[in-house]
Design a protein around this motif. Structure first.
Motif, mmCIF file in Angstrom:
data_model
loop_
_atom_site.group_PDB
_atom_site.id
_atom_site.type_symbol
_atom_site.label_atom_id
_atom_site.label_comp_id
_atom_site.label_asym_id
_atom_site.label_seq_id
_atom_site.Cartn_x
_atom_site.Cartn_y
_atom_site.Cartn_z
ATOM 1 N N ASN A 1 -12.205 5.380 19.314
ATOM 2 C CA ASN A 1 -13.126 4.358 18.837
ATOM 3 C C ASN A 1 -12.722 3.002 19.403
ATOM 4 O O ASN A 1 -11.587 2.556 19.242
ATOM 5 N N ASN B 1 -18.513 2.603 23.347
ATOM 6 C CA ASN B 1 -17.979 3.160 22.106
ATOM 7 C C ASN B 1 -18.718 4.460 21.806
ATOM 8 O O ASN B 1 -19.930 4.443 21.707
ATOM 9 N N PRO B 2 -18.028 5.567 21.647
ATOM 10 C CA PRO B 2 -16.605 5.806 21.869
ATOM 11 C C PRO B 2 -16.299 5.946 23.359
ATOM 12 O O PRO B 2 -17.202 6.155 24.148
#
Length: 60
Positions: free
Chosen positions: A3, A56-57
């Motif tokens: 993350n 993200n991720p």
């Protein structure tokens, strides 16, 4: 898969001791950050900026 926001917060608060590198699974680089103070602060700044622009991720 990591993350982005967790890594960014770890870099901001604990970047000098390399906690964000340990989170990414880069243990050896994390140890280098501990002994060099985040590559004398310059490494932390570069990592922070690069983390801002990662999706993200992201994959390590």
């Amino acid at each position: 898969m990591k993350n982005k926001w967790i890594a960014l917060l770890l870099c901001f608060f604990f970047g000098v001791i390399g906690v964000h590198k340990f989170y990414e699974g880069k243990i050896l680089l994390g140890i280098v950050y501990i002994f060099t103070g985040g590559l004398f602060g310059i490494g932390v700044l570069i990592d922070f900026i690069s983390l801002l622009f990662k999706p993200n991720p992201y994959y390590v």
